[in-house]
Design a protein around this motif. Structure first.
Motif: not given
Length: 134
Positions: A95-121
């Motif tokens: 999985w990955f999530v890319e967030i664009t803020i003020n023209g810059e991209t912030v990336s979050k990603h994982g392989d079979n491992s997730f943040p605690a809030e993944w299901d809520a997301f």
């Protein structure tokens, strides 16, 4: 001590892309432009190697975008680690999530491992898109 990203940073998000899937299973890809309110949702299999099975495009109104921003804040998206690795497994769910803020991209990603809030997301993205995201 955990330092939380301030709410103002969430209001600066101009775009987001979220993907979840695996080589042998279903995959979902959602792209949201917060400036225009456009949302594109795709569903396929095998990282879309067999093509797109379903495609949905819709326009989000201002109140829906506001609910999305509030939901992203509740799941602490900007506080997630950049990487959630699981080094012992070669396949499974990526999985990955890319967030664009003020023209810059912030990336979050994982392989079979997730943040605690993944299901809520995933529930949030499903509600906002009106389509499944898991």
């Amino acid at each position: 001590m955990v330092v939380r990203v301030e709410s103002e940073a969430y209001r600066q998000i101009s775009g987001m892309r979220a993907y979840v899937g695996g080589f042998f299973g279903e995959c979902y890809d959602v792209i949201i432009d917060f400036t225009t309110g456009s949302l594109t949702w795709k569903h396929g299999e095998g990282n879309f190697t067999a093509g797109i099975k379903e495609l949905c495009e819709r326009k989000l109104d201002e109140s829906t975008l506001d609910r999305l921003v509030a939901g992203l804040r509740r799941v602490n998206l900007l506080d997630w680690n950049a990487k959630y690795p699981n080094l012992g497994i070669c396949d499974g769910t990526q999985w990955f999530v890319e967030i664009t803020i003020n023209g810059e991209t912030v990336s979050k990603h994982g392989d079979n491992s997730f943040p605690a809030e993944w299901d809520a997301f995933c529930r949030l993205i499903s509600r906002i898109s009106g389509r499944e995201f898991r």
